[in-house]
Design an enzyme around this catalytic site. Structure first.
Site, PDB file in Angstrom:
ATOM      1  N   TYR A   1    -163.881  17.230 -64.544  1.00  0.00           N
ATOM      2  CA  TYR A   1    -164.201  15.830 -64.804  1.00  0.00           C
ATOM      3  C   TYR A   1    -164.574  15.169 -63.487  1.00  0.00           C
ATOM      4  O   TYR A   1    -163.845  15.282 -62.519  1.00  0.00           O
ATOM      5  CB  TYR A   1    -162.986  15.066 -65.332  1.00  0.00           C
ATOM      6  CG  TYR A   1    -162.180  15.749 -66.405  1.00  0.00           C
ATOM      7  CD1 TYR A   1    -162.315  15.384 -67.728  1.00  0.00           C
ATOM      8  CD2 TYR A   1    -161.253  16.742 -66.082  1.00  0.00           C
ATOM      9  CE1 TYR A   1    -161.557  15.984 -68.724  1.00  0.00           C
ATOM     10  CE2 TYR A   1    -160.492  17.352 -67.058  1.00  0.00           C
ATOM     11  CZ  TYR A   1    -160.646  16.965 -68.377  1.00  0.00           C
ATOM     12  OH  TYR A   1    -159.895  17.568 -69.348  1.00  0.00           O
TER      13      TYR A   1
ATOM     14  N   ARG B   1    -177.490  39.707 -59.736  1.00  0.00           N
ATOM     15  CA  ARG B   1    -176.253  39.316 -59.062  1.00  0.00           C
ATOM     16  C   ARG B   1    -175.366  38.456 -59.942  1.00  0.00           C
ATOM     17  O   ARG B   1    -174.171  38.372 -59.744  1.00  0.00           O
ATOM     18  CB  ARG B   1    -176.560  38.519 -57.790  1.00  0.00           C
ATOM     19  CG  ARG B   1    -177.350  39.286 -56.756  1.00  0.00           C
ATOM     20  CD  ARG B   1    -177.809  38.361 -55.659  1.00  0.00           C
ATOM     21  NE  ARG B   1    -178.782  37.410 -56.227  1.00  0.00           N
ATOM     22  CZ  ARG B   1    -179.239  36.352 -55.600  1.00  0.00           C
ATOM     23  NH1 ARG B   1    -178.818  36.061 -54.392  1.00  0.00           N
ATOM     24  NH2 ARG B   1    -180.115  35.559 -56.171  1.00  0.00           N
TER      25      ARG B   1
ATOM     26  N   ASP C   1    -153.759   3.942 -69.927  1.00  0.00           N
ATOM     27  CA  ASP C   1    -153.988   5.061 -70.843  1.00  0.00           C
ATOM     28  C   ASP C   1    -153.888   4.614 -72.295  1.00  0.00           C
ATOM     29  O   ASP C   1    -152.957   3.889 -72.664  1.00  0.00           O
ATOM     30  CB  ASP C   1    -152.963   6.180 -70.600  1.00  0.00           C
ATOM     31  CG  ASP C   1    -153.199   6.929 -69.301  1.00  0.00           C
ATOM     32  OD1 ASP C   1    -154.253   6.733 -68.675  1.00  0.00           O
ATOM     33  OD2 ASP C   1    -152.304   7.710 -68.921  1.00  0.00           O
TER      34      ASP C   1
ATOM     35  N   HIS D   1    -158.123  10.879 -75.558  1.00  0.00           N
ATOM     36  CA  HIS D   1    -157.675   9.982 -74.497  1.00  0.00           C
ATOM     37  C   HIS D   1    -158.776   9.009 -74.110  1.00  0.00           C
ATOM     38  O   HIS D   1    -159.954   9.343 -74.173  1.00  0.00           O
ATOM     39  CB  HIS D   1    -157.299  10.776 -73.239  1.00  0.00           C
ATOM     40  CG  HIS D   1    -156.250  11.793 -73.468  1.00  0.00           C
ATOM     41  ND1 HIS D   1    -156.216  12.974 -72.775  1.00  0.00           N
ATOM     42  CD2 HIS D   1    -155.190  11.827 -74.307  1.00  0.00           C
ATOM     43  CE1 HIS D   1    -155.176  13.694 -73.173  1.00  0.00           C
ATOM     44  NE2 HIS D   1    -154.537  13.015 -74.108  1.00  0.00           N
TER      45      HIS D   1
ATOM     46  N   LYS E   1    -167.273   9.084 -66.995  1.00  0.00           N
ATOM     47  CA  LYS E   1    -167.030  10.408 -66.428  1.00  0.00           C
ATOM     48  C   LYS E   1    -168.130  11.370 -66.819  1.00  0.00           C
ATOM     49  O   LYS E   1    -168.828  11.184 -67.815  1.00  0.00           O
ATOM     50  CB  LYS E   1    -165.663  10.952 -66.821  1.00  0.00           C
ATOM     51  CG  LYS E   1    -165.370  11.018 -68.298  1.00  0.00           C
ATOM     52  CD  LYS E   1    -163.913  11.410 -68.510  1.00  0.00           C
ATOM     53  CE  LYS E   1    -163.460  11.122 -69.913  1.00  0.00           C
ATOM     54  NZ  LYS E   1    -162.044  11.418 -70.095  1.00  0.00           N
TER      55      LYS E   1
ATOM     56  N   ARG F   1    -156.526  18.905 -76.074  1.00  0.00           N
ATOM     57  CA  ARG F   1    -156.196  17.807 -75.163  1.00  0.00           C
ATOM     58  C   ARG F   1    -156.932  16.578 -75.677  1.00  0.00           C
ATOM     59  O   ARG F   1    -158.134  16.600 -75.838  1.00  0.00           O
ATOM     60  CB  ARG F   1    -156.639  18.117 -73.738  1.00  0.00           C
ATOM     61  CG  ARG F   1    -155.849  19.241 -73.092  1.00  0.00           C
ATOM     62  CD  ARG F   1    -156.334  19.455 -71.656  1.00  0.00           C
ATOM     63  NE  ARG F   1    -155.697  20.597 -71.063  1.00  0.00           N
ATOM     64  CZ  ARG F   1    -154.672  20.534 -70.208  1.00  0.00           C
ATOM     65  NH1 ARG F   1    -154.157  19.368 -69.876  1.00  0.00           N
ATOM     66  NH2 ARG F   1    -154.162  21.634 -69.698  1.00  0.00           N
TER      67      ARG F   1
ATOM     68  N   HIS G   1    -161.958  10.702 -75.461  1.00  0.00           N
ATOM     69  CA  HIS G   1    -162.405  12.064 -75.160  1.00  0.00           C
ATOM     70  C   HIS G   1    -161.294  13.050 -75.468  1.00  0.00           C
ATOM     71  O   HIS G   1    -160.119  12.783 -75.216  1.00  0.00           O
ATOM     72  CB  HIS G   1    -162.786  12.154 -73.678  1.00  0.00           C
ATOM     73  CG  HIS G   1    -163.156  13.531 -73.242  1.00  0.00           C
ATOM     74  ND1 HIS G   1    -162.358  14.274 -72.400  1.00  0.00           N
ATOM     75  CD2 HIS G   1    -164.215  14.309 -73.548  1.00  0.00           C
ATOM     76  CE1 HIS G   1    -162.940  15.453 -72.198  1.00  0.00           C
ATOM     77  NE2 HIS G   1    -164.050  15.495 -72.890  1.00  0.00           N
TER      78      HIS G   1
END
Length: 182
Positions: A131, A23, A142, A62, A71, A59, A118
């Site tokens: 996340y 499956r 930030d 950060h 996280k 990305r 990250h």
């Protein structure tokens, strides 16, 4: 689910064991008992977020100032080259980085303690990254470092196809180190 330490202090790699049959597959993406066994409080996570990126997109890098954020990061669709940089001045692995492939085949996910930067690059046509975060987002906290900072020397596996204006405007590693509390 196996839990493996990494080369960065406090960063853990969770390796689930997917059940596969004709499956498809079934896998557990979070287990409070396993989290507690790894020394994490499963109730600390208050926000789940998801991003979708196109192949070659980067990305990051950060992070959060103040008390940072913890996280759990996983790739639910496709694959990413996930990078963590230790930005904790008191850490034995300060200034070091690791890269881990996260994908929708092995379903591994990373526990990222507060104080790390990250970032990731999408390796597949589309990559969805999920996340689980222990704090609500506060844009005033930030922080970021350019993905191609020469002092960090991160090797990204693909040519960069897309990067945000915000990430292109990020400062250097040296700039961040200069303002970090000791």
């Amino acid at each position: 689910m196996r839990i493996e330490p990494t080369a960065l202090d406090g960063v853990l790699l969770f390796q689930p064991t997917p059940s596969r049959d004709e499956r498809g597959l079934f896998t557990r993406t979070f287990d409070a008992t396993v989290a507690r066994r790894a020394g994490l409080d499963p109730h600390q996570f208050v926000q789940d977020s998801q991003s979708r990126s196109h192949q070659g997109a980067i990305r990051g890098l950060h992070g959060r100032s103040g008390r940072g954020e913890a996280k759990l990061v996983r790739c639910a669709r496709g694959a990413v080259h996930d990078v963590l940089v230790d930005a904790r001045p008191s850490s034995p692995t300060f200034g070091k980085h690791i890269a881990v492939r996260l994908d929708d085949s092995d379903f591994a996910h990373l526990y990222v303690p507060p104080g790390l930067l990250h970032g990731f690059q999408a390796l597949t046509e589309h990559a969805d990254v999920c996340y689980r975060i222990d704090r609500e987002h506060d844009p005033t906290e930030d922080i970021s470092v350019r993905y191609d900072d020469p002092e960090l020397g991160i090797a990204w596996p693909l040519p960069v196809s897309v990067i945000s204006a915000r990430d292109l405007a990020a400062g250097s590693w040296a700039d961040l180190v200069a303002v970090l509390p000791s």
